[in-house]
Design an enzyme around this catalytic site. Sequence first.
Site, PDB file in Angstrom:
ATOM      1  N   ASP A  48       0.874  -1.181   0.000  1.00 49.95           N
ATOM      2  CA  ASP A  48       0.000   0.000   0.000  1.00 49.95           C
ATOM      3  C   ASP A  48       0.907   1.225   0.000  1.00 49.95           C
ATOM      4  O   ASP A  48       2.069   1.147   0.405  1.00 49.95           O
ATOM      5  CB  ASP A  48      -0.917   0.004   1.232  1.00 49.95           C
ATOM      6  N   ASP A  74       3.752   3.061  -4.222  1.00 51.78           N
ATOM      7  CA  ASP A  74       2.747   3.892  -4.886  1.00 51.78           C
ATOM      8  C   ASP A  74       2.457   3.248  -6.239  1.00 51.78           C
ATOM      9  O   ASP A  74       3.355   3.127  -7.084  1.00 51.78           O
ATOM     10  CB  ASP A  74       3.324   5.304  -5.057  1.00 51.78           C
ATOM     11  N   VAL A  75       1.207   2.822  -6.474  1.00 53.34           N
ATOM     12  CA  VAL A  75       0.898   2.103  -7.717  1.00 53.34           C
ATOM     13  C   VAL A  75       1.063   2.962  -8.970  1.00 53.34           C
ATOM     14  O   VAL A  75       1.155   2.424 -10.064  1.00 53.34           O
ATOM     15  CB  VAL A  75      -0.529   1.500  -7.702  1.00 53.34           C
ATOM     16  N   ASN A 101      -5.885  -3.275  -6.317  1.00 50.43           N
ATOM     17  CA  ASN A 101      -7.053  -2.826  -5.535  1.00 50.43           C
ATOM     18  C   ASN A 101      -6.958  -1.373  -5.083  1.00 50.43           C
ATOM     19  O   ASN A 101      -7.920  -0.836  -4.545  1.00 50.43           O
ATOM     20  CB  ASN A 101      -7.213  -3.749  -4.315  1.00 50.43           C
ATOM     21  N   TYR A 167     -14.084   9.540 -11.192  1.00 47.23           N
ATOM     22  CA  TYR A 167     -14.173   8.173 -10.662  1.00 47.23           C
ATOM     23  C   TYR A 167     -14.851   7.257 -11.688  1.00 47.23           C
ATOM     24  O   TYR A 167     -14.343   6.179 -12.007  1.00 47.23           O
ATOM     25  CB  TYR A 167     -14.948   8.175  -9.342  1.00 47.23           C
ATOM     26  N   LYS A 171     -12.902   4.252 -13.653  1.00 44.25           N
ATOM     27  CA  LYS A 171     -13.302   2.862 -13.379  1.00 44.25           C
ATOM     28  C   LYS A 171     -13.795   2.188 -14.661  1.00 44.25           C
ATOM     29  O   LYS A 171     -13.605   0.994 -14.854  1.00 44.25           O
ATOM     30  CB  LYS A 171     -14.348   2.818 -12.270  1.00 44.25           C
TER      31      LYS A 171
HETATM   32  N1  LIG Z   1     -16.044   1.448  -0.989  1.00 41.28           N
HETATM   33  C1  LIG Z   1     -16.816   1.299  -2.045  1.00 41.28           C
HETATM   34  O1  LIG Z   1     -18.049   1.476  -1.991  1.00 41.28           O
HETATM   35  C2  LIG Z   1     -16.213   0.855  -3.359  1.00 41.28           C
HETATM   36  C3  LIG Z   1     -17.093   0.523  -4.393  1.00 41.28           C
HETATM   37  C4  LIG Z   1     -16.576   0.128  -5.614  1.00 41.28           C
HETATM   38  C5  LIG Z   1     -15.197   0.028  -5.780  1.00 41.28           C
HETATM   39  N2  LIG Z   1     -14.374   0.358  -4.746  1.00 41.28           N
HETATM   40  C6  LIG Z   1     -12.936   0.215  -4.968  1.00 41.28           C
HETATM   41  O2  LIG Z   1     -12.393  -0.672  -4.014  1.00 41.28           O
HETATM   42  C7  LIG Z   1     -10.989  -0.386  -3.845  1.00 41.28           C
HETATM   43  C8  LIG Z   1     -10.675  -0.291  -2.364  1.00 41.28           C
HETATM   44  O3  LIG Z   1     -11.337   0.860  -1.847  1.00 41.28           O
HETATM   45  P1  LIG Z   1     -11.915   0.970  -0.354  1.00 41.28           P
HETATM   46  O4  LIG Z   1     -13.338   1.286  -0.483  1.00 41.28           O
HETATM   47  O5  LIG Z   1     -11.466  -0.175   0.473  1.00 41.28           O
HETATM   48  O6  LIG Z   1     -11.226   2.352   0.056  1.00 41.28           O
HETATM   49  P2  LIG Z   1     -10.096   2.699   1.111  1.00 41.28           P
HETATM   50  O7  LIG Z   1      -9.896   4.158   0.965  1.00 41.28           O
HETATM   51  O8  LIG Z   1     -10.459   2.149   2.439  1.00 41.28           O
HETATM   52  O9  LIG Z   1      -8.817   1.916   0.551  1.00 41.28           O
HETATM   53  C9  LIG Z   1      -8.089   2.345  -0.575  1.00 41.28           C
HETATM   54  C10 LIG Z   1      -6.631   1.975  -0.367  1.00 41.28           C
HETATM   55  O10 LIG Z   1      -5.889   2.352  -1.544  1.00 41.28           O
HETATM   56  C11 LIG Z   1      -4.664   2.896  -1.091  1.00 41.28           C
HETATM   57  N3  LIG Z   1      -4.078   3.766  -2.108  1.00 41.28           N
HETATM   58  C12 LIG Z   1      -4.539   4.994  -2.505  1.00 41.28           C
HETATM   59  N4  LIG Z   1      -3.694   5.501  -3.417  1.00 41.28           N
HETATM   60  C13 LIG Z   1      -2.699   4.595  -3.583  1.00 41.28           C
HETATM   61  C14 LIG Z   1      -1.525   4.557  -4.379  1.00 41.28           C
HETATM   62  N5  LIG Z   1      -1.185   5.585  -5.183  1.00 41.28           N
HETATM   63  N6  LIG Z   1      -0.716   3.456  -4.330  1.00 41.28           N
HETATM   64  C15 LIG Z   1      -1.036   2.420  -3.503  1.00 41.28           C
HETATM   65  N7  LIG Z   1      -2.119   2.412  -2.707  1.00 41.28           N
HETATM   66  C16 LIG Z   1      -2.935   3.486  -2.753  1.00 41.28           C
HETATM   67  C17 LIG Z   1      -5.034   3.675   0.168  1.00 41.28           C
HETATM   68  O11 LIG Z   1      -3.891   3.949   0.965  1.00 41.28           O
HETATM   69  C18 LIG Z   1      -6.025   2.719   0.826  1.00 41.28           C
HETATM   70  O12 LIG Z   1      -5.364   1.817   1.688  1.00 41.28           O
HETATM   71  C19 LIG Z   1     -10.738   0.897  -4.641  1.00 41.28           C
HETATM   72  O13 LIG Z   1     -10.183   0.583  -5.899  1.00 41.28           O
HETATM   73  C20 LIG Z   1     -12.129   1.489  -4.810  1.00 41.28           C
HETATM   74  O14 LIG Z   1     -12.231   2.337  -5.927  1.00 41.28           O
HETATM   75  C21 LIG Z   1     -14.850   0.762  -3.552  1.00 41.28           C
END
Ligand SMILES: NC(=O)c1ccc[n+]([C@@H]2O[C@H](COP(=O)([O-])OP(=O)(O)OC[C@H]3O[C@@H](n4cnc5c(N)ncnc54)[C@H](O)[C@@H]3O)[C@@H](O)[C@H]2O)c1
Length: 259
Positions: A48, A74-75, A101, A167, A171
């Site tokens: 992460d 950092d991805v 993710n 977003y 996506k």
């Molecule tokens: N929560 C929702 O309702 C939802 C719905 C659809 C999709 N998603 C997707 O699920 C995934 C996880 O999201 P979440 O809801 O657990 O959110 P979250 O904010 O809890 O987790 C996101 C993680 O991504 C990490 N991150 C951000 N930028 C980064 C980078 N440049 N390099 C590496 N890591 C990085 C953050 O530090 C965090 O740990 C995301 O791709 C999000 O778009 C979430």
Amino acid sequence: MSDQHGAAGRHGAPGRRVVVLLGAGGTLGSALARAFATEADTDLVLSDVSDAALAATVEGIAGGHAKPETAVADVSDLAQVEAVVRLAVERFGRLDVLISNAGVLAQNGRIHNLATADWERSFRVNVLGAVNAIHAAVGPMRRQGSGSIILTASVAGMTAWSHSAPYCVTKAGVIHLAKVAAVEYARDGIRVNAVCPGTFLSGMHTELPQKAIDAISAKHPLGLGAADDLVGAYSYLASDASRWTTGAAIVVDGGYAAP
Ligand SMILES: NC(=O)c1ccc[n+]([C@@H]2O[C@H](COP(=O)([O-])OP(=O)(O)OC[C@H]3O[C@@H](n4cnc5c(N)ncnc54)[C@H](O)[C@@H]3O)[C@@H](O)[C@H]2O)c1
């Protein structure tokens, strides 16, 4: 979770399965890490950009079978993602599953009110991050002749959300990236799929007022989900049960996208 040991790709070699999870901090990342860590045949590398989020995830799986390797990365930086993959291969000898993710939700706003920086950040993390994950993973996977790459997209990539253009657009890009990569790498034995979650409350929603959360919930026939509700789709795509599935966008959304 996997029904055949080490059989993530169609021709996966028997033995241990090596899983790399990028964006392992946060709500979904920690749920996935907990689930894969309970698999006795799985070696896990967690990464992460946030050291603190990564540490919290590792703490949450302390009782699991596998002791994960960790790396802050950092991805949006290919060299950093390649270093995570190199760590997995040097430490465990192969790479069977890579889960991309990491994701960010840009500032809410109509298109004319958004800054170029909002678009750039969304593209760098959501799209370029997934591109970098594929770029880094296909090296070892092509040498093995097998592998499964799983990209976290969203139902936002299939439906239009007002005030969330960066977003939704990024996506949608992730979903299409999975399809293109699936076609490009099928002959190498590599499958590439996207998971499209509906809404589960996470770090992305901390600034939303309850009224907005209620409105989002009302659009999900089964109500809001939890990160654990997504684990089955990732388990499927990481296992040999999905050996004939590639280029798919698997929707797990409590019925959100059904109407
Ligand atoms: N929560 C929702 O309702 C939802 C719905 C659809 C999709 N998603 C997707 O699920 C995934 C996880 O999201 P979440 O809801 O657990 O959110 P979250 O904010 O809890 O987790 C996101 C993680 O991504 C990490 N991150 C951000 N930028 C980064 C980078 N440049 N390099 C590496 N890591 C990085 C953050 O530090 C965090 O740990 C995301 O791709 C999000 O778009 C979430």
